[in-house]
Motif scaffolding. Structure first.
Motif, PDB file in Angstrom:
ATOM      1  N   ALA A 119       0.825  -1.206   0.000  1.00 58.16           N
ATOM      2  CA  ALA A 119       0.000   0.000   0.000  1.00 58.16           C
ATOM      3  C   ALA A 119       0.863   1.261   0.000  1.00 58.16           C
ATOM      4  N   LEU A 120       1.919   1.273   0.819  1.00 52.67           N
ATOM      5  CA  LEU A 120       2.808   2.435   0.851  1.00 52.67           C
ATOM      6  C   LEU A 120       3.530   2.615  -0.478  1.00 52.67           C
ATOM      7  N   LEU A 121       3.950   1.500  -1.077  1.00 58.31           N
ATOM      8  CA  LEU A 121       4.636   1.595  -2.369  1.00 58.31           C
ATOM      9  C   LEU A 121       3.681   2.062  -3.457  1.00 58.31           C
ATOM     10  N   CYS A 122       2.412   1.693  -3.364  1.00 59.09           N
ATOM     11  CA  CYS A 122       1.408   2.186  -4.314  1.00 59.09           C
ATOM     12  C   CYS A 122       1.216   3.690  -4.164  1.00 59.09           C
ATOM     13  N   ILE A 123       1.198   4.159  -2.920  1.00 56.92           N
ATOM     14  CA  ILE A 123       1.080   5.603  -2.671  1.00 56.92           C
ATOM     15  C   ILE A 123       2.272   6.332  -3.281  1.00 56.92           C
ATOM     16  N   TYR A 124       3.457   5.763  -3.058  1.00 60.24           N
ATOM     17  CA  TYR A 124       4.650   6.367  -3.632  1.00 60.24           C
ATOM     18  C   TYR A 124       4.599   6.346  -5.158  1.00 60.24           C
ATOM     19  N   GLY A 125       4.244   5.197  -5.719  1.00 63.93           N
ATOM     20  CA  GLY A 125       4.183   5.074  -7.170  1.00 63.93           C
ATOM     21  C   GLY A 125       3.158   5.996  -7.797  1.00 63.93           C
ATOM     22  N   LEU A 126       2.030   6.203  -7.107  1.00 59.32           N
ATOM     23  CA  LEU A 126       0.975   7.061  -7.631  1.00 59.32           C
ATOM     24  C   LEU A 126       1.399   8.521  -7.636  1.00 59.32           C
ATOM     25  N   PHE A 127       1.796   9.027  -6.481  1.00 57.05           N
ATOM     26  CA  PHE A 127       2.068  10.467  -6.360  1.00 57.05           C
ATOM     27  C   PHE A 127       3.385  10.879  -7.012  1.00 57.05           C
ATOM     28  N   SER A 128       4.324   9.961  -7.157  1.00 57.54           N
ATOM     29  CA  SER A 128       5.593  10.323  -7.800  1.00 57.54           C
ATOM     30  C   SER A 128       5.487  10.352  -9.321  1.00 57.54           C
ATOM     31  N   THR A 129       4.430   9.767  -9.869  1.00 55.68           N
ATOM     32  CA  THR A 129       4.282   9.725 -11.333  1.00 55.68           C
ATOM     33  C   THR A 129       3.236  10.703 -11.858  1.00 55.68           C
ATOM     34  N   VAL A 130       2.555  11.419 -10.981  1.00 58.82           N
ATOM     35  CA  VAL A 130       1.612  12.443 -11.428  1.00 58.82           C
ATOM     36  C   VAL A 130       2.421  13.682 -11.807  1.00 58.82           C
ATOM     37  N   LYS A 131       2.629  13.879 -13.097  1.00 55.60           N
ATOM     38  CA  LYS A 131       3.449  14.993 -13.592  1.00 55.60           C
ATOM     39  C   LYS A 131       2.651  15.743 -14.662  1.00 55.60           C
ATOM     40  N   PRO A 132       1.813  16.679 -14.253  1.00 55.85           N
ATOM     41  CA  PRO A 132       0.922  17.360 -15.210  1.00 55.85           C
ATOM     42  C   PRO A 132       1.656  18.154 -16.289  1.00 55.85           C
ATOM     43  N   THR A 185       3.025  20.058  -8.446  1.00 58.72           N
ATOM     44  CA  THR A 185       3.782  18.817  -8.578  1.00 58.72           C
ATOM     45  C   THR A 185       4.724  18.614  -7.397  1.00 58.72           C
ATOM     46  N   LEU A 186       5.302  19.699  -6.895  1.00 58.43           N
ATOM     47  CA  LEU A 186       6.165  19.603  -5.716  1.00 58.43           C
ATOM     48  C   LEU A 186       5.389  19.093  -4.502  1.00 58.43           C
ATOM     49  N   VAL A 187       4.153  19.549  -4.360  1.00 57.58           N
ATOM     50  CA  VAL A 187       3.315  19.086  -3.246  1.00 57.58           C
ATOM     51  C   VAL A 187       3.063  17.584  -3.371  1.00 57.58           C
ATOM     52  N   LEU A 188       2.740  17.134  -4.571  1.00 64.02           N
ATOM     53  CA  LEU A 188       2.499  15.705  -4.779  1.00 64.02           C
ATOM     54  C   LEU A 188       3.763  14.887  -4.519  1.00 64.02           C
ATOM     55  N   THR A 189       4.913  15.407  -4.938  1.00 63.84           N
ATOM     56  CA  THR A 189       6.171  14.715  -4.688  1.00 63.84           C
ATOM     57  C   THR A 189       6.469  14.645  -3.196  1.00 63.84           C
ATOM     58  N   GLY A 190       6.097  15.689  -2.453  1.00 61.05           N
ATOM     59  CA  GLY A 190       6.259  15.668  -0.999  1.00 61.05           C
ATOM     60  C   GLY A 190       5.442  14.568  -0.352  1.00 61.05           C
ATOM     61  N   ILE A 191       4.221  14.342  -0.855  1.00 66.58           N
ATOM     62  CA  ILE A 191       3.389  13.242  -0.337  1.00 66.58           C
ATOM     63  C   ILE A 191       4.051  11.903  -0.641  1.00 66.58           C
ATOM     64  N   ALA A 192       4.602  11.772  -1.854  1.00 65.48           N
ATOM     65  CA  ALA A 192       5.308  10.542  -2.212  1.00 65.48           C
ATOM     66  C   ALA A 192       6.517  10.315  -1.309  1.00 65.48           C
ATOM     67  N   LEU A 193       7.207  11.403  -0.940  1.00 63.34           N
ATOM     68  CA  LEU A 193       8.375  11.295  -0.060  1.00 63.34           C
ATOM     69  C   LEU A 193       7.984  10.760   1.313  1.00 63.34           C
ATOM     70  N   ILE A 194       6.864  11.227   1.839  1.00 62.43           N
ATOM     71  CA  ILE A 194       6.387  10.725   3.129  1.00 62.43           C
ATOM     72  C   ILE A 194       6.111   9.222   3.048  1.00 62.43           C
ATOM     73  N   GLY A 195       5.463   8.811   1.955  1.00 66.09           N
ATOM     74  CA  GLY A 195       5.197   7.391   1.772  1.00 66.09           C
ATOM     75  C   GLY A 195       6.466   6.563   1.699  1.00 66.09           C
ATOM     76  N   SER A 196       7.504   7.079   1.027  1.00 66.78           N
ATOM     77  CA  SER A 196       8.757   6.334   0.914  1.00 66.78           C
ATOM     78  C   SER A 196       9.476   6.224   2.250  1.00 66.78           C
ATOM     79  N   ILE A 197       9.399   7.257   3.070  1.00 62.58           N
ATOM     80  CA  ILE A 197      10.052   7.228   4.382  1.00 62.58           C
ATOM     81  C   ILE A 197       9.395   6.209   5.302  1.00 62.58           C
ATOM     82  N   LEU A 198       8.087   6.029   5.174  1.00 66.21           N
ATOM     83  CA  LEU A 198       7.352   5.098   6.029  1.00 66.21           C
ATOM     84  C   LEU A 198       7.510   3.641   5.608  1.00 66.21           C
TER      85      LEU A 198
END
Length: 451
Positions: A10-23, A169-182
């Motif tokens: 689940a955490l890796l999915c969160i990371y994969g989702l938010f790190s690939t959203v690049k409008p 995009t920076l905000v979304l990447t920040g969410i992905a960073l939190i997921g990766s740390i956890l």
């Protein structure tokens, strides 16, 4: 809870989702050549974009080794940090040198992609591989699709400026960073930290063994002593893997197709901007990316339900669909109509995603995870070497530095369409003349050789 496979997945999915959203990604050329950065198309294609290829090739092997040695999670976190830095540089930096530095960091980000699924396989039991892989791959595809849709809506309706899209995009990447740390830290890895080493069970000489005593694994604390032993095992594995002519054909196609795909994705926006300049046309790059991702994902997903004997018909499909892929590229690059270009790109990308799925299955058949990782790494490295040669000779301003029309049409058409398909035909003909064995017989011989 953390021992359950669902938690890291689940955490890796969160990371994969938010790190690939690049409008902004589908609109990178209009952004760089517009009033925001005020760069010329020649600067972008001949001086800035080639840096990504060089960076990717330069750091691929070190990152591949460090990923396993550090047990994946640190590399996932590092990738997200570098991705954040890359987006920030794209937002606040100007000029050719700064954008070249941005492309270098993005090459580092791309090279760290290997940590995504290898981390997953290190924390999930093999019986859950299929579901976990499906979830994480779906999260990535969903992220790319959402990013393209969001970018198209924001640009078409002028809801956000390019700079504000990057801030988002920076905000979304920040969410992905939190997921990766956890993410929980794996206890094992594929090469450097295998299962028995992690439990501290060794044979008294720094080499850990399994219950049968047949598999000798790499012991981390005695790294310097056993490095030659492990390297010898890897070279033996590669020799066994590539002794199969069928595997060699599919690997050659993989390397050539990946090279062509990367070249197309990197420079297709330049072609679109040439055919229909974004300054006087509402670009639909985001919508095109959405359709190509959806069609490609549907084709790749549907192939899993096919009852075809791919060991028998896989190469026939490879030849026929590669020809169709090349035809789509010819239509795209030699047309002066933007809609023909869009349709050609959708067909090309969809067929690539379909064929690469078949290739992954054919290569993985009969190989364990360690050997599959080695073959995958070798194929990717060969693709990057070929792409680097093409980029340095044709694209780079230090080489020929050709104009955008010649640059896009020659590499895309000749190298992706004609050459990689003709090389496949030559390889296929050589297999027939040398007494080609069916895939099933090769697998039986391979299994006997490994006993």
């Amino acid at each position: 809870v953390r021992r359950d496979w669902k938690y890291p997945t689940a955490l890796l999915c969160i990371y994969g989702l938010f790190s690939t959203v690049k409008p902004l990604e589908p609109f990178l050329i209009p952004f760089l050549t517009g009033p925001d950065k005020n760069l010329t198309i020649e600067q972008v294609t001949n001086q800035i974009f080639p840096v990504w290829t060089y960076s990717y090739l330069a750091v691929l092997v070190p990152v591949f080794l460090l990923t396993d040695w550090l047990r994946y999670k640190p590399v996932v976190v590092f990738q997200c940090l570098v991705l954040f830095s890359t987006t920030a540089m794209l937002l606040w930096c100007n000029g050719v040198l700064e954008m070249q530095a941005m492309q270098f960091t993005y090459g580092v980000v791309t090279s760290c992609d290997v940590a995504y699924f290898t981390y997953l396989y290190s924390v999930v039991e093999s019986k859950h591989y299929l579901k976990a892989t499906s979830y994480c791959r779906t999260a990535q595809l969903l992220g790319y699709t959402v990013g393209s849709v969001l970018g198209q809506i924001l640009v078409s309706f002028e809801l956000m400026s390019y700079d504000n899209i990057l801030v988002f995009t920076l905000v979304l990447t920040g969410i992905a960073l939190i997921g990766s740390i956890l993410l929980p830290m794996p206890k094992t890895s594929m090469f450097f930290h295998q299962m028995r080493s992690a439990r501290g069970e060794t044979d008294g000489e720094g080499l850990s063994v399994d219950k049968t005593g047949k598999r000798i694994s790499f012991c981390f604390y005695n790294l310097s002593k056993n490095l030659k032993h492990k390297t010898h095992r890897k070279s033996q594995s590669e020799s066994i893997c590539f002794s199969s002519r069928t595997l060699l054909v599919w690997s050659a196609w993989w390397a050539l197709a990946t090279c062509g795909y990367n070249q197309t994705v990197n420079y297709v926006q330049s072609l679109w901007d040439y055919v229909e300049p974004s300054s006087n046309f509402t670009v639909y790059n985001g919508g095109v990316e959405v359709l190509s991702n959806l069609f490609g994902a549907a084709a790749a997903y549907g192939i899993g339900f096919s009852s075809a004997d791919w060991s028998r018909w896989g190469e026939v499909a490879l030849g026929a669909l590669s020809a169709l892929e090349g035809g789509a590229l010819f239509a795209m690059v030699f047309s002066a109509n933007i809609w023909v270009c869009y349709c050609g790109y959708i067909i090309f990308k969809s067929l690539y995603m379909l064929l690469i799925t078949i290739a992954m299955f054919q290569i993985a058949a009969g190989l364990n995870m360690e050997r599959y990782a080695l073959v995958f790494g070798a194929n990717t490295f060969c693709a990057l070497v070929l792409q680097t040669i093409i980029t340095s000779v044709v694209v780079d301003s230090g080489g020929l530095g050709v104009d955008i029309v010649t640059q896009v049409r020659l590499p895309e058409t000749l190298h992706i369409g004609k050459i990689h398909f003709n090389i496949y035909l030559v390889l296929r003909l050589s297999l027939k003349n040398s007494g080609f064995l069916p895939h099933s017989q090769k697998l039986r011989k391979h299994k006997k050789a490994t006993l």
